[in-house]
Design a protein around this motif. Structure first.
Motif, PDB file in Angstrom:
ATOM      1  N   PRO A  83      -3.531 -14.372  -0.554  1.00  0.00           N
ATOM      2  CA  PRO A  83      -3.759 -15.728  -1.067  1.00  0.00           C
ATOM      3  C   PRO A  83      -4.459 -16.657  -0.066  1.00  0.00           C
ATOM      4  N   ARG A  84      -4.146 -16.536   1.221  1.00  0.00           N
ATOM      5  CA  ARG A  84      -4.798 -17.486   2.136  1.00  0.00           C
ATOM      6  C   ARG A  84      -6.270 -17.131   2.346  1.00  0.00           C
ATOM      7  N   LEU A  85      -6.590 -15.828   2.320  1.00  0.00           N
ATOM      8  CA  LEU A  85      -8.002 -15.443   2.421  1.00  0.00           C
ATOM      9  C   LEU A  85      -8.775 -15.904   1.191  1.00  0.00           C
ATOM     10  N   THR A 100      -2.267 -26.736  28.105  1.00  0.00           N
ATOM     11  CA  THR A 100      -1.915 -28.063  27.635  1.00  0.00           C
ATOM     12  C   THR A 100      -1.489 -28.046  26.176  1.00  0.00           C
ATOM     13  N   THR A 101      -2.159 -27.212  25.350  1.00  0.00           N
ATOM     14  CA  THR A 101      -1.824 -27.262  23.930  1.00  0.00           C
ATOM     15  C   THR A 101      -0.839 -26.182  23.528  1.00  0.00           C
ATOM     16  N   ALA A 102      -0.498 -25.262  24.430  1.00  0.00           N
ATOM     17  CA  ALA A 102       0.402 -24.171  24.060  1.00  0.00           C
ATOM     18  C   ALA A 102       1.748 -24.319  24.737  1.00  0.00           C
ATOM     19  N   LYS A 162      -1.318 -10.633  25.594  1.00  0.00           N
ATOM     20  CA  LYS A 162      -1.005  -9.372  24.917  1.00  0.00           C
ATOM     21  C   LYS A 162      -1.485  -9.386  23.467  1.00  0.00           C
ATOM     22  N   ASN A 163      -1.350 -10.549  22.830  1.00  0.00           N
ATOM     23  CA  ASN A 163      -1.812 -10.663  21.444  1.00  0.00           C
ATOM     24  C   ASN A 163      -3.290 -10.321  21.366  1.00  0.00           C
ATOM     25  N   VAL A 164      -4.047 -10.881  22.290  1.00  0.00           N
ATOM     26  CA  VAL A 164      -5.494 -10.667  22.288  1.00  0.00           C
ATOM     27  C   VAL A 164      -5.821  -9.201  22.575  1.00  0.00           C
ATOM     28  N   SER A 217      -6.857 -22.686  11.804  1.00  0.00           N
ATOM     29  CA  SER A 217      -5.656 -22.452  12.588  1.00  0.00           C
ATOM     30  C   SER A 217      -4.513 -22.306  11.595  1.00  0.00           C
ATOM     31  N   MET A 218      -4.113 -21.054  11.404  1.00  0.00           N
ATOM     32  CA  MET A 218      -3.117 -20.759  10.367  1.00  0.00           C
ATOM     33  C   MET A 218      -1.778 -20.426  11.001  1.00  0.00           C
ATOM     34  N   GLU A 219      -0.751 -21.096  10.563  1.00  0.00           N
ATOM     35  CA  GLU A 219       0.622 -20.870  11.026  1.00  0.00           C
ATOM     36  C   GLU A 219       0.713 -21.041  12.548  1.00  0.00           C
ATOM     37  N   VAL A 220       0.049 -22.044  13.076  1.00  0.00           N
ATOM     38  CA  VAL A 220       0.104 -22.279  14.523  1.00  0.00           C
ATOM     39  C   VAL A 220       0.696 -23.652  14.840  1.00  0.00           C
ATOM     40  N   ILE A 269      -9.203 -16.752  19.284  1.00  0.00           N
ATOM     41  CA  ILE A 269      -8.568 -17.082  20.562  1.00  0.00           C
ATOM     42  C   ILE A 269      -7.059 -17.178  20.383  1.00  0.00           C
ATOM     43  N   ASP A 270      -6.339 -16.773  21.416  1.00  0.00           N
ATOM     44  CA  ASP A 270      -4.890 -16.890  21.387  1.00  0.00           C
ATOM     45  C   ASP A 270      -4.401 -17.122  22.807  1.00  0.00           C
ATOM     46  N   ALA A 271      -3.331 -17.904  22.902  1.00  0.00           N
ATOM     47  CA  ALA A 271      -2.764 -18.224  24.213  1.00  0.00           C
ATOM     48  C   ALA A 271      -2.040 -17.026  24.818  1.00  0.00           C
ATOM     49  N   GLY A 272      -1.709 -16.046  23.985  1.00  0.00           N
ATOM     50  CA  GLY A 272      -0.995 -14.872  24.491  1.00  0.00           C
ATOM     51  C   GLY A 272      -1.964 -13.753  24.837  1.00  0.00           C
ATOM     52  N   ARG A 276       7.443 -15.737  22.740  1.00  0.00           N
ATOM     53  CA  ARG A 276       8.125 -15.163  21.580  1.00  0.00           C
ATOM     54  C   ARG A 276       7.205 -14.202  20.814  1.00  0.00           C
ATOM     55  N   PHE A 277       5.934 -14.585  20.655  1.00  0.00           N
ATOM     56  CA  PHE A 277       4.982 -13.723  19.941  1.00  0.00           C
ATOM     57  C   PHE A 277       4.557 -12.531  20.799  1.00  0.00           C
ATOM     58  N   GLN A 278       4.381 -12.774  22.087  1.00  0.00           N
ATOM     59  CA  GLN A 278       3.965 -11.697  22.990  1.00  0.00           C
ATOM     60  C   GLN A 278       4.993 -10.565  22.991  1.00  0.00           C
ATOM     61  N   VAL A 315      -8.169 -20.201  15.756  1.00  0.00           N
ATOM     62  CA  VAL A 315      -7.354 -20.687  16.876  1.00  0.00           C
ATOM     63  C   VAL A 315      -5.908 -20.217  16.690  1.00  0.00           C
ATOM     64  N   GLY A 316      -5.408 -19.446  17.629  1.00  0.00           N
ATOM     65  CA  GLY A 316      -4.065 -18.873  17.506  1.00  0.00           C
ATOM     66  C   GLY A 316      -4.138 -17.658  16.605  1.00  0.00           C
ATOM     67  N   CYS A 317      -5.059 -16.739  16.933  1.00  0.00           N
ATOM     68  CA  CYS A 317      -5.382 -15.626  16.029  1.00  0.00           C
ATOM     69  C   CYS A 317      -4.325 -14.532  16.041  1.00  0.00           C
TER      70      CYS A 317
HETATM   71  C1  LIG Z   1       2.507 -17.408  13.739  1.00  0.00           C
HETATM   72  S1  LIG Z   1       1.246 -16.803  14.780  1.00  0.00           S
HETATM   73  C2  LIG Z   1      -0.125 -16.908  13.698  1.00  0.00           C
HETATM   74  C3  LIG Z   1      -1.141 -15.819  13.873  1.00  0.00           C
HETATM   75  C4  LIG Z   1      -2.345 -15.854  12.956  1.00  0.00           C
HETATM   76  N1  LIG Z   1      -3.001 -17.142  12.929  1.00  0.00           N
HETATM   77  C5  LIG Z   1      -1.962 -15.465  11.546  1.00  0.00           C
HETATM   78  O1  LIG Z   1      -1.699 -16.373  10.748  1.00  0.00           O
HETATM   79  O2  LIG Z   1      -1.911 -14.298  11.230  1.00  0.00           O
HETATM   80  C6  LIG Z   1       0.966 -18.098  15.963  1.00  0.00           C
HETATM   81  C7  LIG Z   1       0.064 -17.712  17.121  1.00  0.00           C
HETATM   82  O3  LIG Z   1      -0.430 -18.886  17.752  1.00  0.00           O
HETATM   83  C8  LIG Z   1      -0.533 -18.662  19.157  1.00  0.00           C
HETATM   84  N2  LIG Z   1      -0.591 -19.985  19.796  1.00  0.00           N
HETATM   85  C9  LIG Z   1       0.376 -20.924  19.865  1.00  0.00           C
HETATM   86  N3  LIG Z   1      -0.116 -22.035  20.455  1.00  0.00           N
HETATM   87  C10 LIG Z   1      -1.420 -21.799  20.764  1.00  0.00           C
HETATM   88  C11 LIG Z   1      -2.459 -22.567  21.376  1.00  0.00           C
HETATM   89  N4  LIG Z   1      -2.238 -23.794  21.768  1.00  0.00           N
HETATM   90  N5  LIG Z   1      -3.670 -22.004  21.525  1.00  0.00           N
HETATM   91  C12 LIG Z   1      -3.894 -20.743  21.125  1.00  0.00           C
HETATM   92  N6  LIG Z   1      -2.950 -19.973  20.541  1.00  0.00           N
HETATM   93  C13 LIG Z   1      -1.724 -20.493  20.368  1.00  0.00           C
HETATM   94  C14 LIG Z   1       0.669 -17.798  19.440  1.00  0.00           C
HETATM   95  O4  LIG Z   1       0.489 -17.073  20.634  1.00  0.00           O
HETATM   96  C15 LIG Z   1       0.725 -16.901  18.214  1.00  0.00           C
HETATM   97  O5  LIG Z   1       0.004 -15.715  18.415  1.00  0.00           O
END
Ligand SMILES: C[S@@+](CC[C@H](N)C(=O)[O-])C[C@H]1O[C@@H](n2cnc3c(N)ncnc32)[C@H](O)[C@@H]1O
Ligand SMILES: Cc1cc2nc3c(=O)[nH]c(=O)nc-3n(C[C@H](O)[C@H](O)[C@H](O)COP(=O)(O)OP(=O)(O)OC[C@H]3O[C@@H](n4cnc5c(N)ncnc54)[C@H](O)[C@@H]3O)c2cc1C
Lengths: 245, 408
Positions: free
Chosen positions: A41-43, A8-10, A98-100, A133-136, A93-96, A17-19, A72-74
């Motif tokens: 800087p973000r850490l 629902t949220t992904a 392969k990422n995990v 949740s960074m860059e998600v 946690i990540d929706a992908g 694209r990330f996978q 979230v979205g690691c």
């Molecule tokens: C730009 S990356 C950021 C990765 C990490 N947070 C970082 O900053 O290094 C975005 C990630 O968010 C994941 N993602 C996107 N939507 C998501 C969701 N609803 N729940 C979990 N993961 C999600 C993608 O699969 C991707 O791995």
């Protein structure tokens, strides 16, 4: 993607694209170089705010021992590993899928115990001292739904951290034209500028999810030293922190 | 790290616990970074008078580094301040005169016997809970892998770390093992080092005479003693070293001059062949080079260890910061920050010392006239002289916190 038959949220397209480039997560010179470069800087931002909030000494070993954190979205776990070294009990946690898998393998190599799961936030239970949740958010189909699900995993009084790109002319020039087309830091199509969030929009969505934003900070690229630095300007990349009521 | 099965696990493995590796270990261990130091020499051997009879000029900035490492309190009572520097060119009456009062009340630096620094290290390191010293021991095998570094010692023990630092001196086996190339040239000069006692006090003045065969330096030690660094054409050195003490002293006295009265020799004499060398890279995956392993220079300006201590300040700052952010200490971005910080400064000093040696180690009349006029001109230009002085004192450039006397 069996675990995600009805995410629902992904966005399936975004996650794919990330996978597709998941093998590159830990290549500091590869496709994810900007995220590696953004790490210090973000850490630092996260650590300093969390240390003040929880009353921890940043010079102590494992300063955040005893606190739980959900990323979230690691992705490949670029932030999970340093945060685990700083003492947090980290769940990533990540929706992908392969990422995990990449994240899990790397944590094992690094000798770090991190709980990685192939999941979206709404599939999770339990609550954490810190949720980040960074860059998600710039990659999800519905920001409100996503942030509500993420914030639900935060303990009352806990800290929320977010990071994304601002929707300004400058971010269009730098992130899309500069980073994707000119410098080729990022694969083309990584970002959709229309999905970038203004700080006020990010804060408003969090407010609706029960999180009150307490501060923003920008990150800018320092061409002379070839690294990213914290700044007051929120024009392009920015971070925020807030507290659940 | 994945190699949980190592006998010892630490953040940083330092190979070489000498004048640079030792202070680095102290700086890291005092600031939350765990270290293991491996040295092929037993600590007792390194403290024996016959091991190293040199004294080092320590400039103000590097002195602050030693203080930040917690070593200075043990060194201070054995250090002699330099309040004046006189540089003369052979028999020429023109000379350069530096007086510390031009820059304020601090001395230019101190002369410290290397043994005093080693003694301070041997007391400080065991007192640091995050430092382990393994000596005598040598590295049998060193593997640098994606997840970390694993070293196997000659006694079979293994050490795991995120980063290995080569502080193993000019011949650095670790540098060679990593395939990092070296640019090197010989000066055809050898430094003869000894300690003398003299009748008259030296008045805290350091002297350097530029003689055609090479610089001759007299460095003030506590009491009526001085350390002599006599640079000579290498071909002549075996003959000089073979002489008995009386003949050796007589020959040295000729160059030393009479201004401090009669001289007596203290302890053994040492000979060090001189060369300039620099590593083609300061880092490789999970490896950083510091001190002489990265850059070896002519002692004409007394800068080798000083530059090594600047490396220590920069690397310690970068690593302590990374540790407090939870970053992998062997990560390429962390190492690159260190290399960027040090490469230019070190090359500048290598170039300066090399130019000094080439300019002064000859007796060609026009060169001689030019440099005499040059020295006299520098003497008359307070601005330029001040810049030279500040640079020699290690106070120029984007300084690491330890060099500024600040905490990490
Ligand atoms: C730009 S990356 C950021 C990765 C990490 N947070 C970082 O900053 O290094 C975005 C990630 O968010 C994941 N993602 C996107 N939507 C998501 C969701 N609803 N729940 C979990 N993961 C999600 C993608 O699969 C991707 O791995
Ligand atoms: C005549 C002379 C005068 C000098 N005067 C000055 C001066 O006035 N001021 C100044 O700043 N500098 C001076 N220098 C330079 C200074 O001595 C060096 O720059 C300094 O010693 C470098 O320290 P280091 O720790 O990098 O290397 P080293 O002092 O060479 O130490 C290397 C260490 O590594 C260990 N080691 C080597 N190989 C191995 C191995 N395989 N395994 C384990 N351990 C190993 C050795 O036992 C040693 O402890 C002078 C040099 C000379 C020759």
């Amino acid at each position: 993607m069996s675990a995600l038959s009805q995410p629902t949220t992904a966005s399936a397209e975004e996650v794919a694209r990330f996978q597709a480039i998941a093998d590159a997560w830990w290549d500091a010179e590869g496709k994810f170089k900007p995220l590696h470069q953004l790490n210090p800087p973000r850490l630092e931002f996260l650590r300093d705010i969390a240390a003040a909030h929880f009353g921890r000494d940043i010079a102590a070993p494992a300063p955040f021992a005893g606190l739980s954190l959900l990323d979230v979205g690691c992705g490949g776990g670029l932030l999970c590993e340093p945060l685990a070294r700083l003492g947090f009990a980290v769940t990533g946690i990540d929706a992908g899928e392969k990422n995990v898998a990449v994240a899990r393998l790397h944590a094992e190599q690094s000798g770090l115990a991190i709980d990685y799961r192939n999941a979206t936030p709404e599939q999770l239970e339990g609550q954490f001292d810190v949720v980040m949740s960074m860059e998600v958010v710039e990659h999800v189909p519905d920001v409100d739904v996503f942030l509500a699900a993420a914030a639900a995993r935060l303990k009352p009084g806990g800290l929320f951290f977010g990071a994304t790109l601002n929707r300004t002319a400058k971010s269009y020039a730098l992130a899309i034209i500069g980073a994707e087309y000119v410098l080729r830091w990022l694969p083309r199509g990584t970002h959709d500028w229309k999905k970038f969030l203004k700080p006020s929009e990010f804060a408003a969505a969090l407010r609706r999810a029960g999180v009150t934003v307490a501060g923003f900070e920008g990150i800018r690229f320092d061409l002379v030293h070839d690294c990213w630095r914290r700044t007051d300007s929120l024009d392009v990349n920015y971070l925020l922190h807030g507290r659940k009521d | 790290m994945a190699m949980m099965d190592t006998d010892l696990q630490c953040d940083v493995l330092i190979v070489g616990g000498g004048l640079v590796g030792g202070p680095l270990a102290c700086a890291l261990a005092a600031h939350g970074v765990s270290v293991a130091v491996v040295d092929r020499e037993a600590p007792e051997t390194a403290l024996a008078p016959a091991f190293d009879g040199r004294a080092s000029a320590v400039a103000l900035g590097p002195q602050r580094v030693l203080a930040g490492c917690g070593l200075w309190p043990a060194i201070a009572p054995l250090a002699a301040p330099i309040r004046e520097i006189r540089v003369s060119d052979g028999a020429s009456p023109l000379f350069l005169h530096y007086d510390h009062r031009v820059l304020g009340s601090d001395p230019f630096g101190w002369i410290v016997e290397n043994r005093a620094i080693r003694q301070a290290l041997s007391r400080r390191l065991p007192a640091l809970p995050l430092a382990r010293v393994l000596a005598p021991a040598s590295i049998q095998a060193l593997r640098r892998e994606a997840g970390g570094v694993v070293a196997t010692l000659n006694d079979g023990r293994s050490i795991g770390a995120a980063l290995v630092v080569a502080a193993d001196g000019r011949g650095s086996p670790v540098r060679a093992g990593a395939g990092i190339g070296l640019t090197k040239w010989e000066y055809g000069q050898t430094a003869i080092v000894c300690t003398v006692a003299h009748e008259k006090p030296h008045g805290d003045v350091a002297q350097e005479h530029f003689l055609p065969s090479g610089p001759f330096a007299i460095l003030p030690l506590p009491g009526n003693r001085s350390s002599v660094v006599w640079t000579e054409k290498s071909a002549l050195v075996p003959g000089i070293m073979a002489q008995d003490d009386a003949a050796f002293l007589a020959e040295m006295h000729e160059r030393f001059g009479d201004f401090l009265g009669g001289l007596t020799l203290e302890g053994p004499r040492f000979a060090y062949p001189l060369s300039l060398q620099f590593a083609k890279a300061y880092t490789a995956p999970r490896l950083a080079l510091v001190g002489d392993a990265a850059h070896g220079m002519h002692p004409v300006a007394g800068q080798g260890m000083n530059m090594g201590l600047r490396d220590v300040a920069a690397l310690a700052e970068v690593l302590v910061q990374a540790k407090r952010l939870g970053l992998d200490l062997g990560n390429a971005a962390v190492l690159e920050r260190y290399a960027r910080w040090r490469r230019f400064d070190n090359l500048l000093m290598l170039g300066l010392t090399d130019a000094m040696v080439r300019l002064f180690s000859n007796d060609i009349a026009p060169v001689r006239l030019a440099r005499d006029l040059g020295l006299a001109a520098v003497n008359r230009m307070p601005g330029l002289k001040k810049t030279f002085m500040r640079h020699a004192m290690g106070l120029v450039g984007e300084l690491p916190r330890l060099m500024r006397g600040e905490a990490l």
